[in-house]
Design a protein around this motif. Structure first.
Motif, PDB file in Angstrom:
ATOM      1  N   TRP A   1      74.754  -9.716  48.755  1.00 17.47           N
ATOM      2  CA  TRP A   1      75.401 -10.770  49.130  1.00 17.47           C
ATOM      3  C   TRP A   1      76.711 -10.880  49.387  1.00 17.47           C
ATOM      4  O   TRP A   1      77.621 -10.079  48.817  1.00 17.47           O
ATOM      5  N   THR A   2      77.295 -11.568  50.132  1.00 19.10           N
ATOM      6  CA  THR A   2      78.763 -11.689  50.442  1.00 19.10           C
ATOM      7  C   THR A   2      79.313 -12.848  49.516  1.00 19.10           C
ATOM      8  O   THR A   2      78.573 -13.037  48.732  1.00 19.10           O
TER       9      THR A   2
ATOM     10  N   LEU B   1      73.893 -13.562  53.194  1.00 24.21           N
ATOM     11  CA  LEU B   1      73.654 -12.113  52.638  1.00 24.21           C
ATOM     12  C   LEU B   1      73.983 -11.024  53.889  1.00 24.21           C
ATOM     13  O   LEU B   1      73.574 -11.436  54.921  1.00 24.21           O
ATOM     14  N   SER B   2      74.343  -9.995  53.541  1.00 24.96           N
ATOM     15  CA  SER B   2      74.573  -8.872  54.330  1.00 24.96           C
ATOM     16  C   SER B   2      73.458  -7.980  54.119  1.00 24.96           C
ATOM     17  O   SER B   2      72.685  -7.725  53.199  1.00 24.96           O
TER      18      SER B   2
ATOM     19  N   TRP C   1      84.988  -0.889  54.997  1.00 18.78           N
ATOM     20  CA  TRP C   1      83.761  -0.128  55.415  1.00 18.78           C
ATOM     21  C   TRP C   1      84.225   1.387  55.613  1.00 18.78           C
ATOM     22  O   TRP C   1      85.280   1.462  55.780  1.00 18.78           O
ATOM     23  N   THR C   2      83.823   2.296  55.373  1.00 13.61           N
ATOM     24  CA  THR C   2      83.762   3.539  55.657  1.00 13.61           C
ATOM     25  C   THR C   2      82.909   4.236  56.789  1.00 13.61           C
ATOM     26  O   THR C   2      81.835   3.836  56.906  1.00 13.61           O
TER      27      THR C   2
ATOM     28  N   THR D   1      76.048   4.412  52.564  1.00 21.51           N
ATOM     29  CA  THR D   1      77.157   4.524  51.223  1.00 21.51           C
ATOM     30  C   THR D   1      77.010   3.122  50.474  1.00 21.51           C
ATOM     31  O   THR D   1      76.281   2.047  50.952  1.00 21.51           O
ATOM     32  N   ASP D   2      77.551   3.318  49.487  1.00 20.70           N
ATOM     33  CA  ASP D   2      77.644   2.085  48.600  1.00 20.70           C
ATOM     34  C   ASP D   2      79.277   1.360  48.907  1.00 20.70           C
ATOM     35  O   ASP D   2      79.650   0.615  47.918  1.00 20.70           O
ATOM     36  N   ASN D   3      79.853   1.727  49.879  1.00 22.11           N
ATOM     37  CA  ASN D   3      81.069   1.148  50.056  1.00 22.11           C
ATOM     38  C   ASN D   3      81.621  -0.200  50.511  1.00 22.11           C
ATOM     39  O   ASN D   3      82.768  -0.568  50.316  1.00 22.11           O
ATOM     40  N   LEU D   4      80.559  -0.768  50.989  1.00 25.95           N
ATOM     41  CA  LEU D   4      80.804  -2.011  51.598  1.00 25.95           C
ATOM     42  C   LEU D   4      81.293  -3.160  50.494  1.00 25.95           C
ATOM     43  O   LEU D   4      80.706  -3.221  49.427  1.00 25.95           O
TER      44      LEU D   4
END
Length: 733
Positions: A281-282, A288-289, A340-341, A327-330
């Motif tokens: 969720w944003t 939701l993303s 973002w990566t 990844t979990d970077n968001l």
């Protein structure tokens, strides 16, 4: 200054006498805990940013406690909860706070399922009222408190449930869950293993909606394993396992509205055969993303889904000729812009996009990799990350403004630096180690990296190690096939360059991995030291396809796993064998999992170079391995049959000349023992002699009780029998 002969002789004899007192490293030392390091207990920062909590266990009383410590002083300030004060719980083995830190989930009777998944009996403890409430009488999965702490969602028998903690009322959200058919709210086997997550549902920030994934695995082929156990008759475990090219679960995304008690289906367009590896969720409670990945995993679309209108739009698309990493970077910022990566410029770097997906700026850049993204501090608009800027075998912690300016290096010791930040980014605890320094834990200010206090070191271990024979790793690079490959070498303590030593190569070599790092001894490193003490030169090497040297270096093996990296491993041994102090007729290699795939290939394809190989839990044909991992690098067997078959050791058994040890556990749910059994049959039909060992009911890690001691004894004996050390060069220390 000149030494007289007599003085020199005295000096040498004294040195020999001194070093002769050092002890040999034994397998019993390695697996008996002699070299165990002290680590910091798992900690969690409190929202105030000044304190952290640690789960402690009192062996005398058999109770658990959640204790609070001050970052600045390191002193215990209070105890939040002790199980000795609770009725019905002797101890708990895990805990999780609600976002507002008013409630705790306590986990008991936890049992493992696969690599990451567990089930257990869970309770909710109210820190204000001091009330304890059992969530369910059944063993459940992934209980998660709503952000407001009023409800808890969980999964039981593949269905999602929500419990109202005030009334005790339980709502069953989904009803179609069924073993080996339909899964709601948690992942299937292959998602868990390859996308590294289990909980497949997320609360929005207003606690009124839950987004979740549904997996229909009805048509996914089943894999079964015998469990030998202790009973008169073995049992069987059967689970859905999609091998390369086979049917995957059909995955769909849904949103449950708690106020309306309705489920809506997210319309993601006309996609076929895709993955949803992340949902989040944003900061807008209705947006939701979701990340969608095609089956080839070379196109990733970031969707924003409006939970009110069900409208879905793509805000960002990542494409790569090989594959896109998940990844979990968001990270969503207050204005719903996001961090973002990406590897799109050839190196893994940090990017900042606005809420519509328009690039604001590339935050980091350079011929080095961002290896960990720690987070964003909204107050100072600062991003914290770890990178290889100071060399691919090292890691350092940095900060940088979101606009890409004012980059600071926050760590100063050369080796592996890893940070754990307080909730408000005031402090970070740095975990440091290097090839010569065991773990050290220190507290630093996040704004400039200034040392606040030392927390824990392992000087006691260093003093203990001084009684044993240890030789430092020598780091270097080796020019192989047009690339400078990272390498370490351990020589015998009494090394004499005029004599020849057998060579033993250690590697893993899988995509994006790293064997050669400036880090302190892992368990295998002690084994390598023991082998060096027996007169072997041990070398670790990272061929093409491994990580942290840019996307081109990592992705060169695409569609050809087992080709370029095997060529490098064979050529590296050939080049090393030209050194006068290495016996080119006496070289061996070993590896586990992907490393076992490599060591098998190296012995077969490099039969004029390698004399022996050990393969533990190896993939022997990529046709036997799971869809997500294998197809990421190979596409499907239907599309790329030559890539699969030409580089799989099972198809090269006729080339076996050297000594080969094959090891597997029958309970390996990851790399199935099928790989080894089929390899054995191929070797038998080729009339090739070899050695093998099977460990009943052991999984991919092959451990438990004396299992590791037995395995490493077996491998050590095999090395000594087949890579002969000249008796004149054995260590005299």
């Amino acid at each position: 200054m000149k030494l007289t002969y007599g003085l020199l002789a005295f000096f040498l004899s004294a040195t020999t006498l001194l070093t002769a007192q050092k002890k040999d490293i034994t397998l019993e030392d390695i697996w008996g805990g002699t070299f165990r390091q002290e680590r910091m207990e798992s900690l969690r920062s409190l929202n105030n940013g000044n304190e952290y909590v640690v789960l402690n266990f009192d062996r005398e009383s058999g109770t658990s406690s959640i204790d609070v410590f001050s970052y600045e002083t390191g002193k215990k300030t209070r105890t939040i909860l002790n199980s000795g004060d609770l009725d019905g719980i002797q101890y708990f083995s895990g805990y999780e706070f609600s976002d507002n830190e008013n409630k705790l989930i306590l986990g008991t009777e936890i049992e493992s399922i696969y690599r990451h998944s567990t089930r257990g009996i869970f309770y909710v403890y109210d820190l204000k009222s001091k009330e304890l409430q059992k969530i369910s009488e059944d063993k459940i999965k992934e209980p998660t408190l709503s952000p407001n702490g009023e409800k808890v969602a969980y999964v039981f028998e593949n269905n999602i449930y929500v419990k109202d903690l005030a009334s005790g009322e339980v709502t069953q959200v989904t009803t179609d869950g069924e073993w080996n058919k339909i899964i709601n709210g948690v992942t299937d086997w292959v998602y868990e293993e390859e996308f590294s997550f289990v909980r497949a549902f997320e609360w929005n920030k207003d606690s009124d909606k839950i987004a979740f994934l549904r997996f229909d695995e009805s048509e996914v082929p089943e894999f079964s394993m015998d469990v030998f156990g202790q009973d008169l008759y073995p049992s069987k475990t059967t689970f859905k396992y999609p091998k390369a090219g086979e049917k995957n679960s059909d995955v769909s995304l849904h949103i449950y509205d708690l106020q309306k008690n309705t489920i809506s289906d997210a319309d993601l367009g006309d996609y076929e055969d895709f993955y949803i590896p992340r949902i989040k969720w944003t900061n807008d409670a209705d947006i939701l993303s979701a990340q969608l990945l095609n089956r080839h995993q070379n196109v990733l679309d970031l969707f924003f889904i409006n939970a009110k209108t069900n409208e879905a739009k793509i805000v960002l698309t990542e494409k790569d000729e090989a594959y896109v990493d998940v990844t979990d970077n968001l990270t969503f910022l207050e204005d719903n812009s996001f961090i973002w990566t990406s590897e799109k410029d050839g190196w893994n770097h940090i990017y900042h996009y606005d809420k519509s997906g328009k690039l604001k700026n590339q935050v980091t850049r350079g011929n080095w990799e961002v290896t960990n993204y720690y987070g964003f501090d909204p107050k100072s608009k600062t991003i914290f990350f770890q990178s290889t800027e100071n060399g691919s075998i090292n890691r350092d912690v940095f900060s940088i403004k979101a606009n890409g300016k004012n980059k600071k290096q926050l760590t100063d010791k050369v080796g592996q630096n890893s940070a754990d930040f307080s909730a408000d980014y005031t402090y970070f605890i740095n975990s440091f180690n290097s090839a010569t320094t065991p773990y050290e834990f220190t507290l630093h200010r996040a704004k400039d990296g200034k040392l606040v206090r030392e927390i824990l070191d392992n000087q006691k271990l260093l003093k203990q190690m001084a009684d044993y024979k240890f030789v430092p790793k020598e780091f270097s690079t080796l020019a192989v096939n047009g690339e400078d490959l990272n390498m370490w070498m351990i020589k015998p303590a009494n090394f004499d360059e005029t004599k020849q030593y057998p060579l033993f190569i250690a590697q893993y070599s899988g995509p994006g991995s790293q064997e050669v790092g400036n880090r302190f001894h892992g368990t295998n490193d002690y084994w390598y030291q023991m082998l060096a003490g027996k007169g072997y030169i041990v070398v670790g090497i990272d061929p093409r396809g491994t990580g942290y040297k840019g996307a081109a270096f990592k992705k060169v093996t695409q569609k050809e796993l087992g080709k370029y990296e095997v060529e490098d491993i064979i050529e590296a041994a050939r080049i090393l064998g030209e050194r006068e102090y290495i016996d080119s007729e006496n070289m061996g290699i070993w590896g586990w999992s992907y490393g076992g795939f490599m060591s098998s290939n190296a012995l077969l394809k490099g039969n004029d170079v390698y004399k022996m190989a050990i393969a533990v839990a190896p993939v022997t044909s990529w046709r036997f391995y799971d869809s997500i991992y294998t197809e990421r690098y190979m596409t499907t067997p239907q599309e790329n049959p030559s890539g699969y078959d030409e580089n799989s050791p099972i198809n090269h058994v006729e080339k076996l000349k050297g000594d080969y040890l094959l090891v597997h556990g029958t309970g390996d749910d990851n790399v199935h023992v099928q790989n080894t059994m089929r390899m054995i049959e191929a070797l038998v039909q080729a009339n090739k002699q070899f050695d093998w060992a099977i460990y009943p009911d052991k999984n991919h890690g092959i451990y438990g009780g004396n299992t590791r001691l037995h395995l490493y004894t077996l491998m050590t004996n095999f090395i000594e029998e087949n890579l002969k050390v000249n008796p004149n060069i054995k260590s005299s220390l």
